[in-house]
Design a protein around this motif. Structure first.
Motif, PDB file in Angstrom:
ATOM      1  N   ASP A 141      16.774 -47.259  21.464  1.00 40.07           N
ATOM      2  CA  ASP A 141      15.624 -46.422  21.148  1.00 40.07           C
ATOM      3  C   ASP A 141      15.970 -44.960  21.433  1.00 40.07           C
ATOM      4  O   ASP A 141      16.094 -44.560  22.588  1.00 40.07           O
ATOM      5  N   PHE A 142      16.135 -44.180  20.369  1.00 39.72           N
ATOM      6  CA  PHE A 142      16.443 -42.759  20.484  1.00 39.72           C
ATOM      7  C   PHE A 142      15.318 -41.944  19.852  1.00 39.72           C
ATOM      8  O   PHE A 142      15.546 -41.084  19.008  1.00 39.72           O
ATOM      9  N   THR A 143      14.082 -42.225  20.239  1.00 38.86           N
ATOM     10  CA  THR A 143      12.918 -41.558  19.670  1.00 38.86           C
ATOM     11  C   THR A 143      12.188 -40.774  20.754  1.00 38.86           C
ATOM     12  O   THR A 143      12.464 -40.911  21.940  1.00 38.86           O
ATOM     13  N   SER A 144      11.175 -40.003  20.319  1.00 40.66           N
ATOM     14  CA  SER A 144      10.413 -39.183  21.252  1.00 40.66           C
ATOM     15  C   SER A 144       9.237 -39.930  21.868  1.00 40.66           C
ATOM     16  O   SER A 144       8.640 -39.445  22.819  1.00 40.66           O
ATOM     17  N   HIS A 145       8.881 -41.064  21.336  1.00 43.73           N
ATOM     18  CA  HIS A 145       7.720 -41.857  21.771  1.00 43.73           C
ATOM     19  C   HIS A 145       6.408 -41.130  21.532  1.00 43.73           C
ATOM     20  O   HIS A 145       5.398 -41.471  22.138  1.00 43.73           O
ATOM     21  N   SER A 146       6.402 -40.128  20.671  1.00 35.57           N
ATOM     22  CA  SER A 146       5.166 -39.398  20.415  1.00 35.57           C
ATOM     23  C   SER A 146       4.696 -39.517  18.963  1.00 35.57           C
ATOM     24  O   SER A 146       3.536 -39.258  18.692  1.00 35.57           O
ATOM     25  N   ARG A 147       5.580 -39.915  18.052  1.00 31.98           N
ATOM     26  CA  ARG A 147       5.196 -40.042  16.647  1.00 31.98           C
ATOM     27  C   ARG A 147       5.671 -41.392  16.107  1.00 31.98           C
ATOM     28  O   ARG A 147       6.703 -41.488  15.451  1.00 31.98           O
ATOM     29  N   PRO A 148       4.924 -42.465  16.346  1.00 26.33           N
ATOM     30  CA  PRO A 148       5.385 -43.787  15.922  1.00 26.33           C
ATOM     31  C   PRO A 148       5.450 -43.962  14.402  1.00 26.33           C
ATOM     32  O   PRO A 148       6.175 -44.829  13.916  1.00 26.33           O
ATOM     33  N   ASP A 149       4.748 -43.132  13.651  1.00 21.67           N
ATOM     34  CA  ASP A 149       4.785 -43.246  12.199  1.00 21.67           C
ATOM     35  C   ASP A 149       6.038 -42.627  11.583  1.00 21.67           C
ATOM     36  O   ASP A 149       6.314 -42.837  10.404  1.00 21.67           O
ATOM     37  N   GLN A 150       6.819 -41.905  12.363  1.00 24.80           N
ATOM     38  CA  GLN A 150       8.033 -41.246  11.871  1.00 24.80           C
ATOM     39  C   GLN A 150       9.316 -41.985  12.243  1.00 24.80           C
ATOM     40  O   GLN A 150      10.403 -41.486  12.008  1.00 24.80           O
ATOM     41  N   ILE A 151       9.222 -43.157  12.828  1.00 23.36           N
ATOM     42  CA  ILE A 151      10.395 -43.863  13.336  1.00 23.36           C
ATOM     43  C   ILE A 151      11.045 -44.675  12.220  1.00 23.36           C
ATOM     44  O   ILE A 151      10.374 -45.398  11.486  1.00 23.36           O
ATOM     45  N   TYR A 152      12.362 -44.536  12.127  1.00 23.34           N
ATOM     46  CA  TYR A 152      13.157 -45.320  11.189  1.00 23.34           C
ATOM     47  C   TYR A 152      14.095 -46.232  11.968  1.00 23.34           C
ATOM     48  O   TYR A 152      14.529 -45.906  13.064  1.00 23.34           O
ATOM     49  N   SER A 153      14.399 -47.354  11.374  1.00 25.17           N
ATOM     50  CA  SER A 153      15.292 -48.323  11.982  1.00 25.17           C
ATOM     51  C   SER A 153      16.578 -48.390  11.164  1.00 25.17           C
ATOM     52  O   SER A 153      16.536 -48.535   9.941  1.00 25.17           O
ATOM     53  N   VAL A 154      17.700 -48.281  11.847  1.00 20.55           N
ATOM     54  CA  VAL A 154      19.009 -48.423  11.212  1.00 20.55           C
ATOM     55  C   VAL A 154      19.610 -49.713  11.751  1.00 20.55           C
ATOM     56  O   VAL A 154      19.755 -49.888  12.959  1.00 20.55           O
ATOM     57  N   ILE A 155      19.928 -50.640  10.851  1.00 20.68           N
ATOM     58  CA  ILE A 155      20.464 -51.935  11.235  1.00 20.68           C
ATOM     59  C   ILE A 155      21.985 -51.883  11.081  1.00 20.68           C
ATOM     60  O   ILE A 155      22.497 -51.640   9.992  1.00 20.68           O
ATOM     61  N   LEU A 156      22.685 -52.122  12.176  1.00 19.91           N
ATOM     62  CA  LEU A 156      24.143 -52.157  12.183  1.00 19.91           C
ATOM     63  C   LEU A 156      24.583 -53.581  12.458  1.00 19.91           C
ATOM     64  O   LEU A 156      23.964 -54.284  13.255  1.00 19.91           O
ATOM     65  N   SER A 157      25.653 -53.983  11.841  1.00 19.13           N
ATOM     66  CA  SER A 157      26.138 -55.340  12.017  1.00 19.13           C
ATOM     67  C   SER A 157      27.605 -55.308  12.399  1.00 19.13           C
ATOM     68  O   SER A 157      28.408 -54.600  11.791  1.00 19.13           O
ATOM     69  N   SER A 158      27.933 -56.082  13.432  1.00 16.90           N
ATOM     70  CA  SER A 158      29.332 -56.254  13.815  1.00 16.90           C
ATOM     71  C   SER A 158      29.547 -57.750  14.024  1.00 16.90           C
ATOM     72  O   SER A 158      29.165 -58.300  15.055  1.00 16.90           O
ATOM     73  N   GLY A 159      30.114 -58.387  13.035  1.00 16.78           N
ATOM     74  CA  GLY A 159      30.301 -59.837  13.107  1.00 16.78           C
ATOM     75  C   GLY A 159      28.970 -60.542  12.976  1.00 16.78           C
ATOM     76  O   GLY A 159      28.222 -60.316  12.037  1.00 16.78           O
ATOM     77  N   GLN A 160      28.644 -61.382  13.921  1.00 21.09           N
ATOM     78  CA  GLN A 160      27.398 -62.138  13.887  1.00 21.09           C
ATOM     79  C   GLN A 160      26.239 -61.392  14.539  1.00 21.09           C
ATOM     80  O   GLN A 160      25.092 -61.770  14.367  1.00 21.09           O
ATOM     81  N   THR A 161      26.521 -60.353  15.310  1.00 20.11           N
ATOM     82  CA  THR A 161      25.455 -59.651  16.014  1.00 20.11           C
ATOM     83  C   THR A 161      24.951 -58.477  15.198  1.00 20.11           C
ATOM     84  O   THR A 161      25.711 -57.802  14.498  1.00 20.11           O
ATOM     85  N   GLN A 162      23.656 -58.249  15.292  1.00 24.49           N
ATOM     86  CA  GLN A 162      23.030 -57.133  14.605  1.00 24.49           C
ATOM     87  C   GLN A 162      22.357 -56.245  15.637  1.00 24.49           C
ATOM     88  O   GLN A 162      21.688 -56.717  16.545  1.00 24.49           O
ATOM     89  N   LEU A 163      22.557 -54.947  15.477  1.00 21.42           N
ATOM     90  CA  LEU A 163      21.979 -53.959  16.372  1.00 21.42           C
ATOM     91  C   LEU A 163      20.930 -53.154  15.620  1.00 21.42           C
ATOM     92  O   LEU A 163      21.112 -52.835  14.445  1.00 21.42           O
ATOM     93  N   GLN A 164      19.861 -52.825  16.306  1.00 23.14           N
ATOM     94  CA  GLN A 164      18.829 -51.987  15.728  1.00 23.14           C
ATOM     95  C   GLN A 164      18.853 -50.643  16.445  1.00 23.14           C
ATOM     96  O   GLN A 164      18.803 -50.584  17.670  1.00 23.14           O
ATOM     97  N   VAL A 165      18.929 -49.567  15.672  1.00 25.77           N
ATOM     98  CA  VAL A 165      18.919 -48.216  16.212  1.00 25.77           C
ATOM     99  C   VAL A 165      17.640 -47.551  15.718  1.00 25.77           C
ATOM    100  O   VAL A 165      17.439 -47.404  14.517  1.00 25.77           O
ATOM    101  N   LEU A 166      16.759 -47.200  16.647  1.00 21.69           N
ATOM    102  CA  LEU A 166      15.520 -46.527  16.303  1.00 21.69           C
ATOM    103  C   LEU A 166      15.727 -45.030  16.405  1.00 21.69           C
ATOM    104  O   LEU A 166      16.162 -44.520  17.434  1.00 21.69           O
TER     105      LEU A 166
END
Length: 166
Positions: free
Chosen positions: A119-144
C-alpha cells in the motif's frame, strides 16, 4: 532518444494518534529521566537519554511518510521518504510485467488472489487508488498506488491493453 521521465509525490495522511504518540513517548522518557536522576543516579539517565535519541532517530520519522513514484519509460520505482530527509527504495517493477492496472474497486480484480499487498497511498482519497497486479511464477502481488493524471497517462501509454480505466 525519447525517454519519458516523471516523478509524483504522495504524502501519507498521518493518523490521528501520531501527535499523541509523540507526546506520550516524550512524557514517558522525561518522567523516566527525572526518576532515574532522583533515585538511581547518573548512569541510568545516560541510558534513557540514549534511548530517547534512538526513538527520535528511528521511530519518529516513521510517523511522517511520503511516497515518490518515479516513472522512466517502462520502469516504475517507488520510494518512501521519511520526514522529508531519509529515502528508502520500497519497490521497483517493469510495467511490461504487470498483468493488470485497474482501479482498486474494479471487477477485473476479482479473479486474482494476492500473496501480498503493498500500500503506497495517502489514505485520504480512496476513489483515486489504482491497483497494479504483478506476477512472479505462481504468486501475485498487488501494488496500491494513487496516481495523478500524468502518471495515469504514462500507465495508459506503457501498460497498453493491461491498463483498464474502470
Amino acid at each position: 532518444m525519447n525517454d519519458t521521465f516523471y516523478e509524483q509525490l504522495v504524502q501519507r495522511k498521518a493518523g490521528p494518534l501520531a501527535p499523541v504518540l509523540k507526546v506520550l513517548i516524550l512524557c514517558i522518557l522525561a518522567a523516566a529521566l527525572v526518576f532515574s536522576l532522583l533515585l538511581t543516579g547518573f548512569w541510568p539517565a545516560i541510558i534513557i537519554i540514549a534511548l530517547a535519541f534512538l526513538l527520535y532517530y528511528f521511530v519518529f520519522p516513521l510517523l511522517s511518510v511520503e511516497f515518490e513514484y518515479t516513472i522512466l519509460n517502462y520502469d516504475v520505482d517507488i520510494d518512501a521518504v521519511y520526514s522529508k530527509t531519509k529515502r528508502k527504495r520500497k519497490l521497483s517493477f517493469d510495467l511490461r510485467t504487470a498483468e493488470l492496472i485497474a482501479p482498486a474497486g474494479s471487477g477485473a480484480l476479482y479473479p486474482y488472489r494476492f500473496a501480498k499487498t503493498y500500500d503506497f497511498t495517502s489514505h485520504s482519497r480512496p476513489d483515486q487508488i489504482y491497483s497494479v497486479i504483478l506476477s512472479s511464477g505462481q504468486t501475485q502481488l498487488q501494488v496500491l498506488m494513487e496516481p495523478d493524471e500524468t502518471t495515469l497517462r504514462h500507465f495508459r501509454q506503457w501498460g497498453g491493453s493491461r491498463f483498464q480505466n474502470s
